[in-house]
Design an enzyme around this catalytic site. Structure first.
Site, short mmCIF file in Angstrom:
data_model
loop_
_atom_site.label_atom_id
_atom_site.label_comp_id
_atom_site.label_asym_id
_atom_site.label_seq_id
_atom_site.Cartn_x
_atom_site.Cartn_y
_atom_site.Cartn_z
N CYS A 41 0.81 -1.23 0.00
CA CYS A 41 0.00 0.00 0.00
C CYS A 41 0.84 1.28 0.00
O CYS A 41 0.31 2.35 -0.29
CB CYS A 41 -0.93 0.02 1.21
N HIS A 86 -3.51 7.19 3.34
CA HIS A 86 -3.97 5.95 2.73
C HIS A 86 -5.39 5.68 3.23
O HIS A 86 -5.65 5.75 4.44
CB HIS A 86 -3.02 4.81 3.13
N ASN A 100 -10.68 1.00 -0.12
CA ASN A 100 -9.23 0.86 -0.01
C ASN A 100 -8.70 0.37 -1.36
O ASN A 100 -8.96 -0.76 -1.77
CB ASN A 100 -8.90 -0.14 1.11
#
Length: 327
Positions: free
Chosen positions: A117, A254, A284
Site C-alpha cells: 500500500c 492511505h 481501499n
C-alpha cells in the site's frame, strides 16, 4: 538530502466503469441493506472489467497527469510502477505502461517498486533521488491495483472495503519541494496482510494451498503494530520537515478503512478539515489509494500551489511511511 526541489507537476487518476454500491455488497453477503455502510462506512467502490487491466488504468491516469504537467510522454526520463500487486510477474507493469504510452522504442528506463500500500511513497522517494542527482528531469510514477480479483468473501471485513483504480503523478524540479520522507518496517506484523500465491513458493506450476490465492487480513494485528508507532513516526517526520501539524494545509492518508481514517485524525490531533477522506466513494485501493486521494485533493482545490501536504499510510509488513511535500 532534504528538502529538495522535486515538485509534483501533474496528477491524474482513473476509476473503473463499474461502480458497485453498498446495497450490492449487502446482497452478496446476504446482509440487510445498509449493514455494510453502517459497519464499514463504504457507500460504493469501483471494480475493474476484464479490459480494464492494471496497465490500462495506469495509462489513463498517466495521460491526465502528463496533461496537467504540460509534458509529452517522450519527454519522460523515467517511468516507475508502484503497484501493490503487479499485472503479471514478468515483465513489470511499468514496461506495459511504457508500451501503452507509445514509447516502446524510446529506451526510457521503466521498472517497478513494491511496498504494497506504500509503493507510491517509496517510488516517489526513488524519483526524488533521480531528480536530485540530475539523472532525470521528468519522472512518471503510477500506481494501479485490482484488489477485486483476490478477495475472500468469507472475510467481509476485508472483502467489503477494497476497490480498484489507478493514479499517477509527473515529477520535476520547480518551485515545489519534498521536505521530508520516512519509512519504517516492523516484520512482527508480517502475518497481518498476506497474499501467498503468485511467487515461487505457491504458484500454479507447483499447486497452491486452499486460500493462498485470496487476500487474508488480520485487521486487529495490523492496527496494533502500526498504531503504537505511528505518533512517534509522524512527530519525527514533521520535525525533519520543519512543519508543525497545524501548519499542514492538507493530510493525504492511505484510505485503509473508515476506522483507520478516524483514528489517524483523532489520535494525531489533526483537524478533520485537514484530512482528505474519500473512503466512502472508493474504498481501499491498495497502492493506488494515496495518489488517488492526492489527485482528488488537487482537483477539488483542497491542495493548492504553494501549500504543504502530508502523505501518510501503512502497508503490509507492517510498514509505516510518510512524505511531506510543498505542492
Amino acid at each position: 538530502m532534504f528538502p529538495t526541489a522535486t515538485t509534483i507537476l501533474g496528477t491524474g487518476s482513473y476509476l473503473p466503469r463499474q461502480d458497485v454500491s453498498s446495497a450490492e455488497i449487502d446482497a452478496r453477503l446476504g446482509w440487510q441493506e445498509g449493514q455494510s455502510f453502517s459497519r464499514f462506512g463504504i457507500r460504493s467502490r469501483h471494480v475493474a472489467d476484464a479490459d480494464e487491466t492494471s496497465s490500462y488504468m495506469a495509462t489513463k491516469a498517466a495521460e491526465q497527469a502528463l496533461h496537467m504537467a504540460g509534458c509529452q510522454p517522450e519527454e519522460l526520463d523515467l517511468i516507475l510502477g508502484a503497484c501493490g500487486v503487479m499485472e503479471q510477474p514478468i515483465p513489470s507493469t511499468s514496461v506495459l505502461v511504457q508500451n501503452r504510452l507509445g514509447l516502446a522504442t524510446s529506451g526510457i528506463p521503466a521498472f517497478d517498486i513494491n511496498a504494497t500500500c506504500l509503493s507510491f511513497l517509496q517510488a516517489l522517494d526513488v524519483a526524488n533521488m533521480w531528480l536530485s542527482a540530475g539523472r532525470a528531469r521528468r519522472v512518471l510514477v503510477f500506481s494501479a491495483d485490482i484488489a477485486s480479483v483476490g478477495l475472500d468473501w468469507s472475510q467481509p471485513e476485508s472483502a467489503a472495503i477494497f476497490g480498484d483504480g489507478a493514479a499517477a503523478v509527473v515529477l520535476g524540479s520547480d518551485e515545489g519541494a519534498i521536505l521530508a520522507h520516512g519509512f519504517e518496517t516492523y516484520s512482527e506484523g508480517k502475518e497481518a496482510c498476506v497474499l501467498a500465491a503468485g511467487g515461487t513458493r505457491s504458484n500454479p506450476a507447483r499447486g497452491t494451498a486452499p486460500g493462498d490465492a485470496l487476500f487474508q487480513m488480520d485487521g486487529g494485528l495490523a492496527f496494533r503494530v502500526a498504531s503504537r508507532r505511528l505518533p512517534r513516526f509522524l512527530a519525527g517526520l514533521l520535525e525533519r520537515a520543519g512543519v508543525r501539524p497545524d501548519q499542514l494545509d492538507c493530510v493525504v492518508p492511505h484510505q485503509a478503512s473508515a476506522q483507520a481514517l478516524s483514528h489517524i485524525t483523532r489520535a494525531l490531533r489533526f483537524d478533520s478539515d485537514q484530512v482528505v477522506n474519500i473512503f466512502a466513494q472508493t474504498g481501499n485501493q491498495v497502492a493506488a489509494s494515496i495518489p488517488t486521494t492526492l489527485d482528488h485533493a488537487v482537483r477539488s482545490g483542497a491542495l493548492k500551489r504553494g501549500q504543504t501536504a502530508l502523505l501518510v499510510g501503512t502497508s503490509a509488513g507492517i510498514s509505516i511511511g510518510g512524505t511531506v511535500v510543498r505542492f
